[in-house]
Design an enzyme around this catalytic site. Structure first.
Site, PDB file in Angstrom:
ATOM      1  N   GLY A  45      77.580  11.456  35.624  1.00  0.00           N
ATOM      2  CA  GLY A  45      76.326  12.166  35.397  1.00  0.00           C
ATOM      3  C   GLY A  45      76.459  12.915  34.317  1.00  0.00           C
ATOM      4  CD  GLN A  50      77.215  18.398  32.495  1.00  0.00           C
ATOM      5  OE1 GLN A  50      76.469  17.469  32.923  1.00  0.00           O
ATOM      6  NE2 GLN A  50      78.346  18.478  33.099  1.00  0.00           N
ATOM      7  CB  CYS A 100      81.263  19.670  37.115  1.00  0.00           C
ATOM      8  SG  CYS A 100      80.115  19.923  35.775  1.00  0.00           S
ATOM      9  CG  LEU A 101      81.704  15.230  32.720  1.00  0.00           C
ATOM     10  CD1 LEU A 101      81.341  14.349  31.961  1.00  0.00           C
ATOM     11  CD2 LEU A 101      83.664  14.555  33.015  1.00  0.00           C
ATOM     12  CG  HIS A 142      76.639  17.818  40.246  1.00  0.00           C
ATOM     13  ND1 HIS A 142      77.862  18.050  40.677  1.00  0.00           N
ATOM     14  CD2 HIS A 142      76.421  18.070  38.744  1.00  0.00           C
ATOM     15  CE1 HIS A 142      78.662  18.485  39.716  1.00  0.00           C
ATOM     16  NE2 HIS A 142      77.742  18.363  38.540  1.00  0.00           N
ATOM     17  CD  GLU A 143      74.827  15.466  36.286  1.00  0.00           C
ATOM     18  OE1 GLU A 143      74.708  16.274  35.621  1.00  0.00           O
ATOM     19  OE2 GLU A 143      75.958  15.092  36.922  1.00  0.00           O
ATOM     20  CG  HIS A 146      74.319  20.517  35.243  1.00  0.00           C
ATOM     21  ND1 HIS A 146      75.426  21.605  35.225  1.00  0.00           N
ATOM     22  CD2 HIS A 146      75.221  19.630  35.744  1.00  0.00           C
ATOM     23  CE1 HIS A 146      76.665  21.456  35.441  1.00  0.00           C
ATOM     24  NE2 HIS A 146      76.666  20.147  35.723  1.00  0.00           N
TER      25      HIS A 146
HETATM   26 ZN    ZN Z   1      78.369  18.867  36.348  1.00  0.00          ZN
END
Ligand code: ZN
Length: 187
Positions: A45, A50, A100-101, A142-143, A146
């Protein structure tokens, strides 16, 4: 085009992202770049903040798990969520190990409901209201966090937060190595 990923410590990850409309410039290209960036970094995701864009766009792509055969499908299940909203949280609260990236090297169990009702627009700006569960619901929550300036480590217990404090500080100061390109933090 693969875009650099913003790491924790960059203020864009703490901002509430803006909704967009169908006239947003080069939207299709942006979505394609987000998928490419996500897959190149082995993510499931990616939210627009991000990649340093404070807009409410999320891409999700994962290989679906089949419980009966205990295997993962070959074809990725993909979703694009524009201006997503969680209308209802239901089902059981479950722990799932998240990463998470933007927060490399940290994986922690996060408690979230396993079923949600969401409303969003797809890449063609068709509106959908759906009840979702499983991996899709997990990644979507999760996204969407963000987009509201929330990172998964915010949802850990105070004890866990204390225990990973040093690792988090390493991420914030850029002292981590990633196989993908990260954008230098602007502070
Ligand atoms: Zn993340």
């Amino acid at each position: 085009m693969i875009l650099p990923i913003v790491g924790l410590g960059n203020p864009v990850l703490r901002r509430k992202a803006d909704p967009i409309d169908r006239d947003y410039p080069n939207l299709k290209e942006l979505i394609a770049d987000m998928f490419e960036t996500m897959y190149a970094a082995d993510g499931v995701g990616l939210a627009a903040p991000q990649i340093d864009k404070s807009i409410r766009v999320v891409v999700i792509g994962f290989r679906p798990y089949d419980e009966k055969t205990d295997t993962y499908g070959d074809v990725s299940e993909e979703h694009t969520l524009i201006n997503p909203e969680i209308l209802e949280r239901k089902g059981e609260m479950r722990y799932f190990n998240e990463g998470c990236l933007s927060v490399p090297d940290i994986h922690e169990d996060v408690l979230r409901p396993d079923t949600i009702v969401i409303r969003y627009f797809d890449a063609d700006f068709n509106e959908h209201t759906e009840q979702i569960d499983g991996m899709f619901a997990r990644v979507a929550q999760h996204e969407i966090d963000h987009l509201d300036g929330i990172v998964f480590t915010d949802r850990l217990s105070p004890l866990r937060k204390t225990m990973i404090k040093r690792k988090l500080n390493n991420v914030i100061s850029g002292k981590v190595h990633t196989a993908y390109r990260m954008k230098a933090s602007k502070r």
